[in-house]
Design a protein around this motif. Sequence first.
Motif, mmCIF file in Angstrom:
data_model
loop_
_atom_site.group_PDB
_atom_site.id
_atom_site.type_symbol
_atom_site.label_atom_id
_atom_site.label_comp_id
_atom_site.label_asym_id
_atom_site.label_seq_id
_atom_site.Cartn_x
_atom_site.Cartn_y
_atom_site.Cartn_z
ATOM 1 N N UNK A 101 -2.757 14.891 3.665
ATOM 2 C CA UNK A 101 -2.349 13.533 4.012
ATOM 3 C C UNK A 101 -1.024 13.659 4.770
ATOM 4 N N UNK A 102 -1.025 13.278 6.025
ATOM 5 C CA UNK A 102 0.154 13.456 6.857
ATOM 6 C C UNK A 102 1.303 12.542 6.468
ATOM 7 N N UNK A 103 2.511 12.944 6.824
ATOM 8 C CA UNK A 103 3.687 12.116 6.561
ATOM 9 C C UNK A 103 3.547 10.775 7.279
ATOM 10 N N UNK A 104 3.774 9.694 6.545
ATOM 11 C CA UNK A 104 3.646 8.363 7.117
ATOM 12 C C UNK A 104 2.236 7.816 7.109
ATOM 13 N N UNK A 105 1.281 8.568 6.578
ATOM 14 C CA UNK A 105 -0.117 8.116 6.552
ATOM 15 C C UNK A 105 -0.383 7.319 5.278
ATOM 16 N N UNK A 106 -1.148 6.221 5.406
ATOM 17 C CA UNK A 106 -1.599 5.497 4.226
ATOM 18 C C UNK A 106 -2.452 6.432 3.374
ATOM 19 N N UNK A 107 -2.260 6.381 2.066
ATOM 20 C CA UNK A 107 -2.951 7.311 1.174
ATOM 21 C C UNK A 107 -4.378 6.822 0.926
ATOM 22 N N UNK A 129 7.744 26.445 16.094
ATOM 23 C CA UNK A 129 8.101 25.104 15.642
ATOM 24 C C UNK A 129 6.925 24.370 15.016
ATOM 25 N N UNK A 130 5.706 24.747 15.398
ATOM 26 C CA UNK A 130 4.534 24.083 14.846
ATOM 27 C C UNK A 130 4.144 24.550 13.471
ATOM 28 N N UNK A 131 4.877 25.513 12.928
ATOM 29 C CA UNK A 131 4.548 26.065 11.610
ATOM 30 C C UNK A 131 5.286 25.246 10.551
ATOM 31 N N UNK A 132 4.687 24.119 10.156
ATOM 32 C CA UNK A 132 5.294 23.213 9.187
ATOM 33 C C UNK A 132 4.251 22.868 8.123
ATOM 34 N N UNK A 133 4.729 22.290 7.029
ATOM 35 C CA UNK A 133 3.833 21.899 5.948
ATOM 36 C C UNK A 133 2.799 20.904 6.465
ATOM 37 N N UNK A 134 1.548 21.163 6.142
ATOM 38 C CA UNK A 134 0.454 20.303 6.578
ATOM 39 C C UNK A 134 -0.199 20.728 7.866
ATOM 40 N N UNK A 135 0.421 21.661 8.597
ATOM 41 C CA UNK A 135 -0.162 22.117 9.861
ATOM 42 C C UNK A 135 -1.392 22.975 9.600
ATOM 43 N N UNK A 136 -2.275 23.013 10.579
ATOM 44 C CA UNK A 136 -3.461 23.862 10.518
ATOM 45 C C UNK A 136 -3.171 25.181 11.232
ATOM 46 N N UNK A 137 -3.571 26.296 10.613
ATOM 47 C CA UNK A 137 -3.278 27.613 11.177
ATOM 48 C C UNK A 137 -4.504 28.512 11.054
ATOM 49 N N UNK A 138 -4.487 29.583 11.851
ATOM 50 C CA UNK A 138 -5.479 30.652 11.753
ATOM 51 C C UNK A 138 -4.768 31.924 11.298
ATOM 52 N N UNK A 139 -5.453 32.722 10.505
ATOM 53 C CA UNK A 139 -4.922 34.017 10.089
ATOM 54 C C UNK A 139 -5.565 35.117 10.925
ATOM 55 N N UNK A 153 0.857 -1.188 0.000
ATOM 56 C CA UNK A 153 0.000 0.000 0.000
ATOM 57 C C UNK A 153 0.890 1.233 0.000
ATOM 58 N N UNK A 154 0.441 2.300 -0.679
ATOM 59 C CA UNK A 154 1.210 3.549 -0.726
ATOM 60 C C UNK A 154 1.046 4.322 0.579
ATOM 61 N N UNK A 155 2.164 4.937 1.021
ATOM 62 C CA UNK A 155 2.167 5.800 2.190
ATOM 63 C C UNK A 155 2.899 7.081 1.815
ATOM 64 N N UNK A 156 2.483 8.214 2.371
ATOM 65 C CA UNK A 156 3.092 9.505 2.044
ATOM 66 C C UNK A 156 4.454 9.618 2.706
ATOM 67 N N UNK A 157 5.490 9.946 1.916
ATOM 68 C CA UNK A 157 6.828 10.167 2.476
ATOM 69 C C UNK A 157 6.864 11.447 3.314
ATOM 70 N N UNK A 158 6.109 12.451 2.868
ATOM 71 C CA UNK A 158 6.039 13.743 3.539
ATOM 72 C C UNK A 158 4.596 14.215 3.492
ATOM 73 N N UNK A 159 4.311 15.265 4.220
ATOM 74 C CA UNK A 159 2.937 15.776 4.233
ATOM 75 C C UNK A 159 2.524 16.231 2.832
ATOM 76 N N UNK A 160 1.364 15.789 2.392
ATOM 77 C CA UNK A 160 0.792 16.199 1.120
ATOM 78 C C UNK A 160 -0.410 17.096 1.405
#
Length: 227
Positions: A103-109, A135-145, A53-60
């Motif tokens: 799709x988080x890093x390491x998550x099954x697609x 530190x929490x400001x990374x790709x895939x994170x949820x943020x508010x403007x 099964x495919x898994x994401x290498x990094x956050x998509x």
Amino acid sequence: MDTTTLELPAPVAPRLRRPGWRDPRLLAGIAMVAGSVALGSWAVRAAQATVPVYVAREALVPGDSVSVGRLAVVDVRLGTVDLDRYVRADASPPADAVVLRTVGAGELVPRQALGDAADVDVRPVSVPLDHAPSRGLVVGASVDLWFVPEPAEEGEGDDPAAAPGDEPRELVAGLTVAEVETPDGAFGVGGATTVQVLVPADQLPVVLRALAGPGRVDVVPVPGSGA
């Protein structure tokens, strides 16, 4: 007086016969043993059987293309997950497919996370920061403007009748970080970090107006979303 002694034949002990190969009881026993061995072997093989099964290498994030280079392959045991929900790796990923949700890093697609580019209803918007990102400001994170207006001029801050609009206010909540450009990156402007967030199309006017006007827009991570 003569008495006649009657001699009775000596009893003969019955002999036990070995069961022959045609004995139904022997055949039934052999069938039961063979069936038990076959059933046990099948159970062991089934427990050890896996499917790639495919898994994401990094956050998509929404809008990302799905290519083999961004995916890894893991072997999943049958029965541990509902394999119909995920993209199997014994075939190529769907052609021209893009990610519709994060799709988080390491998550099954998941199959439901893929679709056509026309189905993506968010647009990337770059927000410059004038401070170091958390530190929490990374790709895939949820943020508010949030919009932070310019500081009031000297003397105006003491006015008790100041308008409530002078206070920081939330613009849009629950956005996804698509990219974080650090000061060392080639696209850093003036040494400031730039965060690319995905904004729903109907919220674009609000965000773009805030970015173009006086004051600044800040990106506030949602705790735990960037783990």
